[in-house]
Design an enzyme around this catalytic site. Structure first.
Site: not given
Ligand SMILES: Nc1ncnc2c1ncn2[C@@H]1O[C@H](COP(=O)(O)OP(=O)(O)O[C@H]2O[C@H](CO)[C@@H](O)[C@H](O)[C@H]2O)[C@@H](O)[C@H]1O
Ligand SMILES: O=P(O)(O)OC[C@H](O)CO
Length: 723
Positions: A87, A165, A273, A278, A372, A376, A380
């Site tokens: 991970y 994604h 996050r 970001k 990115d 989302l 939103e």
């Protein structure tokens, strides 16, 4: 409806252990939040990691398992070593930065590939264990790129989808991965591979061509005899749920409190996050620049940045956190007063109500990732604005930018430009804000998460399943039908069938083993051999002129039926178009380095085998279009082949050889045709019923049997000789 088996690294809920209690909480992150409601609706299962459970007692673990089972979640527990190597290691130290174009963050040497492969095996095993015939399996994201291929081995007939994604980078970037081939083949185990944006589909197709030589035809690519579809499916959010929440009195009260506390302040909001993709530091710098440039805004501007902790054990994330902390401190030190703090920074997760209150209360939403997959948060924010107010400042490097053209699009590397956009947003008149927001909201509502799930699953479930379209039987099985006495006529293509491809046509001369094999076949009184090739007469003569075989050159235009007989041309064929077409091909050969023109008596071919695969394929398309445009009235055929564009006279094809040869044979002769490329399909189509047709490769074919390539063709011919 088919049962849906979702497979992702992280479950939509994560185990949260406190002193005496344990519970499961909503996971942060776009994938988990986005797919939660579709999962609730589907009645299927979700397989994934529920987070760290190492400190749970047995009793707590069974309590958690009960809660997960109620949510139809099947936990896959990762060991401490898997968390650190699969991970944090390969997924988040190698693939994550690489797919986000941050090559300098990828470790010089990756030591975790093995752990990644093994963890992917575990996910595939667990999914296969829970699979029931008729289920649809949908695998998600970069942590599990090998799973589709592993599932295909375990469940050859299953319907498998994969969604990526995060961005799929340009092939220049993906090519730097030492394990690129394995990862690509892993993805190709799926029936449908989805991306957020058309540009990612293009990058993926280019990478397939470059590394596996696979040419994607619009939305499909052939791999190991299966047609794999690829497509862009921009993910949406549950817009209705966000809008409903945004209208709730509790949220409105919260917004009121927010506005009362910052009565004279304009509110900028960032929600992410805490991830180095970001763009938070440059966003902070842009806010700082606004305060520097506009003294009047000091004390009247508040930026609330909420960052949810993410991948905290990965060093790059810890360093990033420090950078953000320092910048926040610096800006507040410079522009804070005893009454106001310009940057309000929260390092934590918010619940949905708090999140929506911020969206609803913001004057300007800053979504400025340096890269990115989709993002989302941008969607939103718009869903949570039924008042049709608020301005979205959006990075042009977020996948969402392709759809959300009414946002103020910014280059997140350009701090001055972002500061300009923030000022523009603050000054924007209400009418323009409303116009932009209304158009953004229409898009977010029309393409919501349910639309996304339905469009992906409809496409996947609408494809013919492997079971409905079984692979062609192995060519070796055809040998049984050829057993026993009786004459056999073999029609054999040469390049790609008897020998593999070479970079220059003249380098693909027959080797000693092939010559011996052909001699042995010719020596058999019950077998006659015909080589049916696209090559010129001279070449076939030079290589096989002395053998007692039939030779058919230039796709059947010329035939030498037997040893000692002259070459004869098909009657009534026109060649007048040739001198007109040749200069066009010559011009392409001159401008595309490594390509060249081959001239035969009746045909012309532009070869681009040695050209960069992606560029060559593009040029070949351009050449075909040009030829169609200029010469549509000429009696000629334009034929795309394997890294070649060929122009031939109309009415000539390999199939015309078959009846000519069979005229000279008894009616009960057994016919075998073997070939690998599109020109051999005419040969197969001309074989009379009862004959045996064998395709050497994995393309679409009307042949009834398949073998893998030249080595298998030779094995077949040797077996015919009883060897
Ligand atoms: N402080 C906070 N508190 C609570 N919730 C918070 C939060 N900060 C963020 N969130 C939530 O987490 C989600 C973040 O999703 P994003 O799409 O913005 O990025 P992420 O990188 O996680 O997702 C990956 O998957 C998604 C979906 O495919 C892609 O859009 C994206 O590019 C890719 O990196 C949003 O639903 C947001 O509401
Ligand atoms: O917290 P992670 O590492 O599972 O990442 C969440 C993101 O949604 C990844 O796409």
């Amino acid at each position: 409806m088919a049962r849906l088996l979702l497979v992702s690294n992280r479950l939509p809920v994560t185990v949260k252990a406190e002193k005496d209690s344990v519970s499961v909480v909503r996971s942060a992150g776009g994938l988990a939040t986005g797919l939660s409601r579709p999962h609730e609706r589907s009645g299927g299962m979700w397989i994934g990691w529920p987070g760290d459970v190492s400190r749970l007692t047995d009793a707590q673990r069974s309590q958690v398992e009960k809660q997960l089972a109620d949510l139809r979640c099947v936990p896959l527990y990762l060991s401490a070593s898997e968390v650190s190597r699969f991970y944090e290691g390969y997924s988040n130290r190698v693939l994550w930065p690489l797919c986000h174009y941050m090559l300098d963050r990828v470790p010089r040497q990756d030591r975790d590939w093995d752990a990644y492969r093994k963890a992917n095996e575990r996910f595939a095993d667990l999914a296969a264990k829970h699979y029931q015939p008729g289920d649809t399996i949908w695998v998600h994201d970069y942590q599990l790129m090998l799973v589709p291929g592993m599932l295909r081995q375990r469940l050859p007939h299953a319907r498998i989808g994969y969604f990526h994604h995060i961005p799929f980078p340009s092939s220049e970037i993906f090519s730097t991965l030492p394990r690129r081939g394995e990862l690509l083949k892993g993805l190709l185990g799926a029936d449908l591979i989805g991306f957020h944006a058309v540009s990612y589909v293009r990058h993926f197709s280019g990478t397939l061509l470059r590394h596996l030589g696979l040419d994607t035809d619009v939305d499909r690519v052939l791999f190991q005899g299966r047609e794999v579809r690829v497509g862009a499916f921009p993910m949406g959010i549950d817009a209705t749920a966000f809008e409903t929440l945004a209208r709730e009195p509790a949220v409105m009260d919260e917004v009121k409190v927010l506005h009362e506390r910052s009565r004279d302040e304009r509110l900028l909001v960032g929600i992410d996050r805490l991830d180095y993709t970001k763009g938070i530091p440059r966003r902070l710098l842009a806010v700082q620049r606004v305060l520097e440039r506009e003294p009047a805004l000091r004390g009247r501007l508040r930026f609330i940045q909420v960052a949810v902790p993410s991948r905290t054990q990965v060093q790059a994330y810890a360093e990033y956190r420090e950078t953000v902390d320092e910048l926040v401190g610096r800006i507040n030190g410079l522009y804070g007063t005893v009454h106001s703090t310009p940057v309000h920074y929260l390092y934590r997760s918010l619940n949905e109500k708090q999140l929506v209150s911020l969206y609803r209360g913001a004057d300007v939403m800053l979504v400025t990732p340096v890269r990115d997959g989709m993002n989302l948060v941008a969607k939103e924010f718009c869903a949570a604005r039924p008042d049709e107010d608020g301005v979205l400042v959006l990075s042009e490097f977020a996948g969402a930018a392709a759809e959300m053209r009414d946002a103020l699009l910014v280059n997140p590397y350009d701090v001055e430009g972002m500061a300009d956009a923030i000022e523009q947003a603050l000054e924007m008149p209400r009418s323009e804000r409303q116009e932009r927001m209304s158009s953004l909201r229409a898009g977010v509502k029309a393409r919501d998460v349910h639309w996304w799930v339905a469009s992906f699953l409809d496409r996947l479930q609408g494809l013919p399943s492997v079971a409905e379209k079984p692979p062609l039987p192995d060519g070796m099985l055809a040998l049984d039908k050829l057993k026993g006495p009786g004459r056999k006529v073999l029609f054999l293509d040469y390049d790609g069938t008897l020998v593999g491809f070479a970079s220059m046509p003249e380098l693909a001369a027959p080797d000693a083993e092939l010559m011996t094999l052909l001699q042995e076949l010719c020596a058999r009184p019950d077998i006659s051999v015909h080589i049916v090739s696209g090559r010129p007469r001279e070449t076939l003569d030079a290589w096989f002129g002395e053998l007692p075989v039939g030779l058919h050159a230039e796709h059947g235009l010329w035939s030498r039926m037997r040893l000692g007989q002259p070459w004869q041309a098909l009657p009534g064929v026109s060649f007048e178009w040739k001198p007109k077409v040749k200069p066009v091909l010559d011009a392409f050969a001159a401008r595309v380095t490594g390509s060249f023109v081959e001239e035969k008596t009746a045909s012309l071919a532009w070869h681009y085998r040695k050209v960069d695969a992606e560029f060559g394929a593009l040029q070949a398309r351009e050449l075909r279009l040009l030829l169609y445009e200029k010469f549509s009235q000429e009696p000629m055929h334009i034929l795309p082949g394997d890294r070649v564009v060929e122009v031939r006279p109309r009415g000539v094809n390999k199939g015309r050889v078959v009846p000519e040869v069979l005229k000279q044979e008894a009616p009960d002769v057994r016919v075998v045709a073997m070939g690998d490329d599109v020109t051999d399909e005419d040969l197969f189509a001309a074989v009379p019923p009862g004959g045996i047709t064998v395709h050497a490769g994995n393309k679409h074919t009307c042949a009834t049997y398949r073998v893998e390539g030249p080595p298998e063709v030779r094995r077949f011919l040797k077996a015919l000789l009883g060897k």
